[in-house]
Scaffold this motif. Structure first.
Motif, mmCIF file in Angstrom:
data_model
loop_
_atom_site.group_PDB
_atom_site.id
_atom_site.type_symbol
_atom_site.label_atom_id
_atom_site.label_comp_id
_atom_site.label_asym_id
_atom_site.label_seq_id
_atom_site.Cartn_x
_atom_site.Cartn_y
_atom_site.Cartn_z
ATOM 1 N N ILE A 86 -24.739 -8.521 2.344
ATOM 2 C CA ILE A 86 -24.023 -8.799 3.573
ATOM 3 C C ILE A 86 -22.533 -8.677 3.276
ATOM 4 O O ILE A 86 -22.016 -9.308 2.370
ATOM 5 C CB ILE A 86 -24.356 -10.209 4.100
ATOM 6 C CG1 ILE A 86 -25.844 -10.321 4.424
ATOM 7 C CG2 ILE A 86 -23.520 -10.544 5.325
ATOM 8 C CD1 ILE A 86 -26.291 -11.707 4.804
ATOM 9 N N ASN A 87 -21.805 -7.875 4.059
ATOM 10 C CA ASN A 87 -20.391 -7.641 3.815
ATOM 11 C C ASN A 87 -19.485 -8.544 4.635
ATOM 12 O O ASN A 87 -18.283 -8.472 4.514
ATOM 13 C CB ASN A 87 -20.036 -6.182 4.113
ATOM 14 C CG ASN A 87 -20.699 -5.240 3.150
ATOM 15 O OD1 ASN A 87 -20.947 -5.603 2.008
ATOM 16 N ND2 ASN A 87 -20.993 -4.038 3.597
ATOM 17 N N HIS A 88 -20.032 -9.370 5.494
ATOM 18 C CA HIS A 88 -19.214 -10.229 6.321
ATOM 19 C C HIS A 88 -19.839 -11.619 6.423
ATOM 20 O O HIS A 88 -21.002 -11.808 6.143
ATOM 21 C CB HIS A 88 -19.049 -9.630 7.713
ATOM 22 C CG HIS A 88 -20.342 -9.493 8.452
ATOM 23 N ND1 HIS A 88 -21.168 -8.407 8.291
ATOM 24 C CD2 HIS A 88 -20.965 -10.315 9.328
ATOM 25 C CE1 HIS A 88 -22.237 -8.573 9.049
ATOM 26 N NE2 HIS A 88 -22.139 -9.712 9.683
ATOM 27 N N MET A 89 -19.015 -12.546 6.843
ATOM 28 C CA MET A 89 -19.490 -13.912 7.003
ATOM 29 C C MET A 89 -19.042 -14.398 8.375
ATOM 30 O O MET A 89 -17.907 -14.162 8.791
ATOM 31 C CB MET A 89 -18.901 -14.791 5.900
ATOM 32 C CG MET A 89 -19.433 -16.187 5.910
ATOM 33 S SD MET A 89 -18.989 -17.096 4.420
ATOM 34 C CE MET A 89 -17.302 -17.496 4.787
ATOM 35 N N ILE A 90 -19.916 -15.075 9.084
ATOM 36 C CA ILE A 90 -19.585 -15.631 10.387
ATOM 37 C C ILE A 90 -18.951 -17.003 10.161
ATOM 38 O O ILE A 90 -19.523 -17.848 9.474
ATOM 39 C CB ILE A 90 -20.846 -15.762 11.266
ATOM 40 C CG1 ILE A 90 -21.547 -14.417 11.429
ATOM 41 C CG2 ILE A 90 -20.502 -16.372 12.614
ATOM 42 C CD1 ILE A 90 -20.725 -13.347 12.109
ATOM 43 N N LYS A 138 -13.832 -20.065 14.453
ATOM 44 C CA LYS A 138 -12.439 -19.722 14.695
ATOM 45 C C LYS A 138 -11.952 -20.467 15.934
ATOM 46 O O LYS A 138 -12.756 -20.937 16.739
ATOM 47 C CB LYS A 138 -12.286 -18.212 14.933
ATOM 48 C CG LYS A 138 -12.636 -17.363 13.735
ATOM 49 C CD LYS A 138 -12.418 -15.901 14.053
ATOM 50 C CE LYS A 138 -12.561 -15.032 12.830
ATOM 51 N NZ LYS A 138 -12.192 -13.637 13.112
ATOM 52 N N TYR A 176 -17.423 -18.497 17.289
ATOM 53 C CA TYR A 176 -17.877 -17.927 16.032
ATOM 54 C C TYR A 176 -17.498 -16.451 15.982
ATOM 55 O O TYR A 176 -17.613 -15.744 16.982
ATOM 56 C CB TYR A 176 -19.390 -18.056 15.884
ATOM 57 C CG TYR A 176 -19.850 -19.489 15.750
ATOM 58 C CD1 TYR A 176 -19.594 -20.208 14.584
ATOM 59 C CD2 TYR A 176 -20.514 -20.129 16.789
ATOM 60 C CE1 TYR A 176 -19.993 -21.526 14.463
ATOM 61 C CE2 TYR A 176 -20.923 -21.450 16.664
ATOM 62 C CZ TYR A 176 -20.660 -22.132 15.497
ATOM 63 O OH TYR A 176 -21.055 -23.438 15.380
ATOM 64 N N GLU A 204 -16.612 -12.940 12.928
ATOM 65 C CA GLU A 204 -16.605 -12.440 11.548
ATOM 66 C C GLU A 204 -15.269 -12.760 10.899
ATOM 67 O O GLU A 204 -14.220 -12.604 11.517
ATOM 68 C CB GLU A 204 -16.846 -10.935 11.520
ATOM 69 C CG GLU A 204 -18.243 -10.541 11.934
ATOM 70 C CD GLU A 204 -18.471 -9.049 11.811
ATOM 71 O OE1 GLU A 204 -17.773 -8.392 11.021
ATOM 72 O OE2 GLU A 204 -19.361 -8.557 12.502
ATOM 73 N N ASP A 205 -15.320 -13.198 9.640
ATOM 74 C CA ASP A 205 -14.082 -13.563 8.939
ATOM 75 C C ASP A 205 -13.177 -12.357 8.695
ATOM 76 O O ASP A 205 -11.967 -12.494 8.599
ATOM 77 C CB ASP A 205 -14.388 -14.273 7.625
ATOM 78 C CG ASP A 205 -15.146 -13.404 6.626
ATOM 79 O OD1 ASP A 205 -15.726 -12.387 7.034
ATOM 80 O OD2 ASP A 205 -15.163 -13.762 5.441
ATOM 81 N N SER A 206 -13.745 -11.162 8.640
ATOM 82 C CA SER A 206 -12.952 -9.966 8.351
ATOM 83 C C SER A 206 -12.285 -9.366 9.587
ATOM 84 O O SER A 206 -11.463 -8.475 9.473
ATOM 85 C CB SER A 206 -13.840 -8.909 7.695
ATOM 86 O OG SER A 206 -14.884 -8.547 8.582
ATOM 87 N N VAL A 207 -12.614 -9.879 10.778
ATOM 88 C CA VAL A 207 -12.069 -9.326 12.020
ATOM 89 C C VAL A 207 -10.853 -10.133 12.460
ATOM 90 O O VAL A 207 -10.905 -11.356 12.558
ATOM 91 C CB VAL A 207 -13.133 -9.336 13.146
ATOM 92 C CG1 VAL A 207 -12.529 -8.912 14.470
ATOM 93 C CG2 VAL A 207 -14.306 -8.455 12.770
ATOM 94 N N GLU A 208 -9.755 -9.419 12.715
ATOM 95 C CA GLU A 208 -8.542 -10.047 13.254
ATOM 96 C C GLU A 208 -8.535 -9.792 14.759
ATOM 97 O O GLU A 208 -8.479 -8.643 15.196
ATOM 98 C CB GLU A 208 -7.301 -9.444 12.592
ATOM 99 C CG GLU A 208 -6.027 -10.146 12.922
ATOM 100 C CD GLU A 208 -5.927 -11.530 12.298
ATOM 101 O OE1 GLU A 208 -5.257 -12.382 12.902
ATOM 102 O OE2 GLU A 208 -6.494 -11.749 11.207
#
Length: 95
Positions: free
Chosen positions: A33-37, A40, A81, A83-87
Motif C-alpha cells: 500500500i503506497n498511501h495511508m488514510i 484531516k 478522512y 490520503e496523507d500524500s494528497v495536498e
C-alpha cells in the motif's frame, strides 16, 4: 467432515485475501500500500468556501466525519478522512 471444514477455511481465506486486495487497490497480494488514510481538518470563514473546498477536492460524503460551526471565531471546521500524500486545494481568505 474434515474436508468440508478445510473447504470452508479455504473459502474464507480467499474471501479475506480478495477484500484485503480490494482495499489496497491491488490485484496481487505482494503489492504494498503506497498511501495511508488519515484524519484531516480545515477551517473556513463561510459556508460557501467550505462547500467549494468539498466540491473541488472531491471529498466523498462517507469521508466527512463532522462539520462544526465555532460561534466564538465564526469559522466552519470540517474533519474528514483523506490520503496523507494528497495536498488539498485551498483558496486563502480573499478568494
Amino acid at each position: 467432515m474434515q474436508i468440508i471444514i478445510k473447504l470452508a477455511d479455504n473459502i474464507l481465506e480467499d474471501s479475506f485475501a480478495k477484500t484485503r486486495n480490494k482495499i489496497a487497490g491491488s490485484s496481487s497480494s505482494s503489492k504494498k500500500i503506497n498511501h495511508m488514510i488519515i484524519l484531516k481538518s480545515d477551517s473556513f470563514s463561510s459556508h460557501k468556501t467550505l462547500t467549494r473546498f468539498i466540491n473541488e477536492n472531491l471529498i466523498k460524503r462517507e469521508d466527512i466525519l463532522k462539520i462544526t460551526y465555532e460561534e466564538s471565531t465564526s469559522f466552519y471546521i470540517i474533519f474528514f478522512y483523506g490520503e496523507d500524500s494528497v495536498e488539498e486545494i485551498t483558496h486563502g481568505l480573499f478568494s
